[in-house]
Design a protein around this motif. Structure first.
Motif, PDB file in Angstrom:
ATOM      1  N   ARG A 129      27.817 -26.552 -61.501  1.00  0.00           N
ATOM      2  CA  ARG A 129      27.384 -25.381 -60.723  1.00  0.00           C
ATOM      3  C   ARG A 129      26.876 -25.801 -59.349  1.00  0.00           C
ATOM      4  NH1 ARG A 129      25.387 -23.540 -65.730  1.00  0.00           N
ATOM      5  NH2 ARG A 129      23.297 -24.331 -65.225  1.00  0.00           N
ATOM      6  N   ALA A 130      26.165 -26.913 -59.289  1.00  0.00           N
ATOM      7  CA  ALA A 130      25.660 -27.388 -58.003  1.00  0.00           C
ATOM      8  C   ALA A 130      26.805 -27.727 -57.055  1.00  0.00           C
ATOM      9  CB  ALA A 130      24.771 -28.612 -58.222  1.00  0.00           C
ATOM     10  N   VAL A 131      27.819 -28.409 -57.558  1.00  0.00           N
ATOM     11  CA  VAL A 131      28.982 -28.768 -56.739  1.00  0.00           C
ATOM     12  C   VAL A 131      29.713 -27.521 -56.270  1.00  0.00           C
ATOM     13  CG1 VAL A 131      31.269 -29.830 -56.845  1.00  0.00           C
ATOM     14  CG2 VAL A 131      29.275 -31.076 -57.715  1.00  0.00           C
ATOM     15  N   HIS A 170      27.632 -30.023 -49.406  1.00  0.00           N
ATOM     16  CA  HIS A 170      26.433 -30.863 -49.476  1.00  0.00           C
ATOM     17  C   HIS A 170      26.831 -32.323 -49.746  1.00  0.00           C
ATOM     18  CE1 HIS A 170      22.183 -31.720 -50.189  1.00  0.00           C
ATOM     19  NE2 HIS A 170      22.560 -32.469 -51.212  1.00  0.00           N
ATOM     20  N   PRO A 171      26.163 -33.286 -49.116  1.00  0.00           N
ATOM     21  CA  PRO A 171      26.514 -34.704 -49.327  1.00  0.00           C
ATOM     22  C   PRO A 171      25.949 -35.226 -50.661  1.00  0.00           C
ATOM     23  CG  PRO A 171      24.693 -34.554 -47.779  1.00  0.00           C
ATOM     24  CD  PRO A 171      25.134 -33.138 -48.054  1.00  0.00           C
ATOM     25  N   TRP A 172      26.501 -34.713 -51.749  1.00  0.00           N
ATOM     26  CA  TRP A 172      25.989 -35.070 -53.074  1.00  0.00           C
ATOM     27  C   TRP A 172      26.162 -36.557 -53.362  1.00  0.00           C
ATOM     28  CZ3 TRP A 172      23.128 -31.547 -55.269  1.00  0.00           C
ATOM     29  CH2 TRP A 172      23.390 -30.191 -55.064  1.00  0.00           C
ATOM     30  N   THR A 173      25.190 -37.095 -54.097  1.00  0.00           N
ATOM     31  CA  THR A 173      25.299 -38.444 -54.655  1.00  0.00           C
ATOM     32  C   THR A 173      25.206 -38.324 -56.167  1.00  0.00           C
ATOM     33  OG1 THR A 173      22.907 -38.869 -54.626  1.00  0.00           O
ATOM     34  CG2 THR A 173      24.172 -39.436 -52.634  1.00  0.00           C
ATOM     35  N   VAL A 174      25.651 -39.358 -56.870  1.00  0.00           N
ATOM     36  CA  VAL A 174      25.558 -39.340 -58.325  1.00  0.00           C
ATOM     37  C   VAL A 174      24.095 -39.265 -58.751  1.00  0.00           C
ATOM     38  CG1 VAL A 174      26.074 -40.612 -60.446  1.00  0.00           C
ATOM     39  CG2 VAL A 174      27.720 -40.616 -58.557  1.00  0.00           C
ATOM     40  N   GLU A 175      23.221 -39.988 -58.039  1.00  0.00           N
ATOM     41  CA  GLU A 175      21.799 -39.962 -58.375  1.00  0.00           C
ATOM     42  C   GLU A 175      21.225 -38.554 -58.249  1.00  0.00           C
ATOM     43  OE1 GLU A 175      22.752 -44.115 -56.985  1.00  0.00           O
ATOM     44  OE2 GLU A 175      23.239 -42.073 -56.345  1.00  0.00           O
ATOM     45  N   GLU A 176      21.579 -37.874 -57.159  1.00  0.00           N
ATOM     46  CA  GLU A 176      21.036 -36.534 -56.916  1.00  0.00           C
ATOM     47  C   GLU A 176      21.516 -35.546 -57.973  1.00  0.00           C
ATOM     48  OE1 GLU A 176      20.557 -33.409 -53.169  1.00  0.00           O
ATOM     49  OE2 GLU A 176      22.060 -35.008 -53.095  1.00  0.00           O
ATOM     50  N   LEU A 177      22.785 -35.621 -58.321  1.00  0.00           N
ATOM     51  CA  LEU A 177      23.315 -34.742 -59.366  1.00  0.00           C
ATOM     52  C   LEU A 177      22.678 -35.059 -60.714  1.00  0.00           C
ATOM     53  CD1 LEU A 177      27.097 -34.701 -58.372  1.00  0.00           C
ATOM     54  CD2 LEU A 177      25.509 -32.774 -58.253  1.00  0.00           C
ATOM     55  N   ALA A 230      36.731 -27.591 -42.268  1.00  0.00           N
ATOM     56  CA  ALA A 230      36.264 -28.966 -42.448  1.00  0.00           C
ATOM     57  C   ALA A 230      34.785 -28.991 -42.824  1.00  0.00           C
ATOM     58  CB  ALA A 230      36.503 -29.768 -41.162  1.00  0.00           C
ATOM     59  N   GLU A 231      33.977 -28.187 -42.145  1.00  0.00           N
ATOM     60  CA  GLU A 231      32.540 -28.152 -42.436  1.00  0.00           C
ATOM     61  C   GLU A 231      32.278 -27.645 -43.855  1.00  0.00           C
ATOM     62  OE1 GLU A 231      30.966 -25.681 -39.392  1.00  0.00           O
ATOM     63  OE2 GLU A 231      31.030 -27.252 -37.832  1.00  0.00           O
ATOM     64  N   ARG A 232      32.989 -26.614 -44.268  1.00  0.00           N
ATOM     65  CA  ARG A 232      32.782 -26.058 -45.604  1.00  0.00           C
ATOM     66  C   ARG A 232      33.280 -26.999 -46.688  1.00  0.00           C
ATOM     67  NH1 ARG A 232      34.530 -19.761 -45.088  1.00  0.00           N
ATOM     68  NH2 ARG A 232      33.989 -19.788 -47.304  1.00  0.00           N
ATOM     69  N   ALA A 233      34.141 -27.950 -46.298  1.00  0.00           N
ATOM     70  CA  ALA A 233      34.610 -28.960 -47.245  1.00  0.00           C
ATOM     71  C   ALA A 233      33.754 -30.226 -47.198  1.00  0.00           C
ATOM     72  CB  ALA A 233      36.072 -29.319 -46.963  1.00  0.00           C
ATOM     73  N   GLY A 234      32.679 -30.200 -46.393  1.00  0.00           N
ATOM     74  CA  GLY A 234      31.756 -31.334 -46.380  1.00  0.00           C
ATOM     75  C   GLY A 234      32.058 -32.390 -45.358  1.00  0.00           C
ATOM     76  N   TYR A 235      32.842 -32.066 -44.319  1.00  0.00           N
ATOM     77  CA  TYR A 235      33.214 -33.054 -43.304  1.00  0.00           C
ATOM     78  C   TYR A 235      32.656 -32.625 -41.948  1.00  0.00           C
ATOM     79  CZ  TYR A 235      36.442 -35.051 -46.683  1.00  0.00           C
ATOM     80  OH  TYR A 235      36.986 -35.640 -47.808  1.00  0.00           O
ATOM     81  N   SER A 236      31.904 -33.510 -41.319  1.00  0.00           N
ATOM     82  CA  SER A 236      31.371 -33.215 -39.992  1.00  0.00           C
ATOM     83  C   SER A 236      32.417 -33.436 -38.910  1.00  0.00           C
ATOM     84  CB  SER A 236      30.146 -34.092 -39.703  1.00  0.00           C
ATOM     85  OG  SER A 236      30.482 -35.477 -39.813  1.00  0.00           O
ATOM     86  N   SER A 237      33.449 -34.206 -39.239  1.00  0.00           N
ATOM     87  CA  SER A 237      34.515 -34.505 -38.283  1.00  0.00           C
ATOM     88  C   SER A 237      35.810 -33.838 -38.729  1.00  0.00           C
ATOM     89  CB  SER A 237      34.724 -36.022 -38.180  1.00  0.00           C
ATOM     90  OG  SER A 237      35.982 -36.333 -37.621  1.00  0.00           O
TER      91      SER A 237
END
Length: 315
Positions: A213-215, A221-228, A278-285
């Motif tokens: 659900r978070a994903v 969001h720049p998710w990490t395994v630790e954060e999830l 791109a932004e909505r897919a998590g890419y700043s570039s």
């Protein structure tokens, strides 16, 4: 976001189609391979469903039974096995034929059914749908899946006696029906022997479901395994093992897959600028996004959008 709804919305294209049909025995219809999924509901009488899938036995459908064909393979629907089959064909505009009803026959029909189909983009088949069996059979049981049964009744009434606004009502009911069918399958798998597997287990597992659900809520969001893992109430390693075992891929691999799936849907359904996609897919570039998108789809984002638009125009 609801993961089940998201999985379907990400793949849906075009408008769903449906019709109410009456058949007099002997009868048989052959449905060819398609890119979508189909369903059949027996309102009265009975029918036999024969799938082209070699591992699927013929299924007898009785009153109230629902059959859902998840993989676009060919199949036949008939009054009984062995009867001659008529080839099913769509209308020139791609819609289903109108109600099949022979009023010259004095005897009542041997089968009355609701039949329909949804168009899917199978290039990004969500694993939740990919693991469905060739035929999902939901037999009628008193008190079971009441919301699903209510939707079937409403859809049948609209198709039997169209009223002003029926086009919008039918389209909405078809979308609702698809979700209820998927939910009914998920619940049946979840309670089967008390040991659900695959995505039924993933959605039933509070820790994995929380991460999913978070994903889906925030793919950028720049998710990490630790954060999830923290969100799921588990440390990094146990969370990663549990997620991978149920979902079928590691957490960050699923994140990337879902980001690209979301981007593909945006590109084919609206005119959102590439920078915003791109932004909505998590890419700043935008450049980094285009590179990742091409690696996933084989074409650049702009070309993908144009190809989809050309295909829609040609259709």
């Amino acid at each position: 976001m609801d993961v089940l709804s998201d999985a379907i919305v990400a793949m849906r294209t075009g408008r769903p189609h449906s019709s109410r049909t009456e058949r007099h025995a002997p009868w048989g219809i052959r449905f060819p391979d398609t890119g979508g999924v189909g369903f059949h509901v027996v309102l009265q009488g009975s029918a036999w469903l024969m799938s082209d899938d070699p591992d699927t036995e013929p299924v007898r459908l009785g009153p109230g039974d629902i059959a859902f064909l998840a993989h676009g393979r060919g199949y036949a629907l008939a009054s009984e096995p062995g009867v001659a089959l008529e080839e099913f064909t769509l209308q020139p505009d791609g819609s289903w034929p109108g109600p099949a009803r022979d009023r010259t026959r004095p005897e009542p029909p041997s089968a009355v059914m609701l039949c329909g189909a949804y168009q899917l983009d199978r290039s990004r088949m969500h694993p939740l749908l990919a693991e469905l069996p060739a035929v999902v059979h939901l037999p009628a049981r008193f008190g079971a899946h009441r919301s699903l049964r209510t939707t079937v009744e409403l859809l049948g009434a609209e198709l039997e006696d169209p009223q002003p606004g029926s086009d919008a009502v039918v389209s909405t009911l078809l979308d609702t029906l698809l979700l209820y069918i998927m939910r009914a399958w998920w619940l049946s798998e979840r309670h089967c022997d008390g040991h659900p597997a695959g995505w039924a287990a993933a959605l039933a597992d509070p820790s994995v479901a929380t991460a999913l659900r978070a994903v889906h809520d925030a793919p950028s969001h720049p998710w990490t395994v630790e954060e999830l893992g923290v969100l799921s109430g588990l440390s990094r390693a146990p969370f990663a093992r549990r997620f991978t075992a149920t979902v079928g891929m590691p957490p960050l691999a699923y994140l990337t897959w879902w980001r690209m799936t979301t981007a593909g849907r945006l590109l084919r359904t609206d005119e959102t600028p590439l920078r915003q996609v791109a932004e909505r897919a998590g890419y700043s570039s935008e450049f980094a996004f285009a590179k990742a998108f091409k690696r996933e789809y084989g074409v650049a984002p702009g070309q993908y959008r144009k190809l989809r638009a050309d295909r829609l125009t040609a259709g």
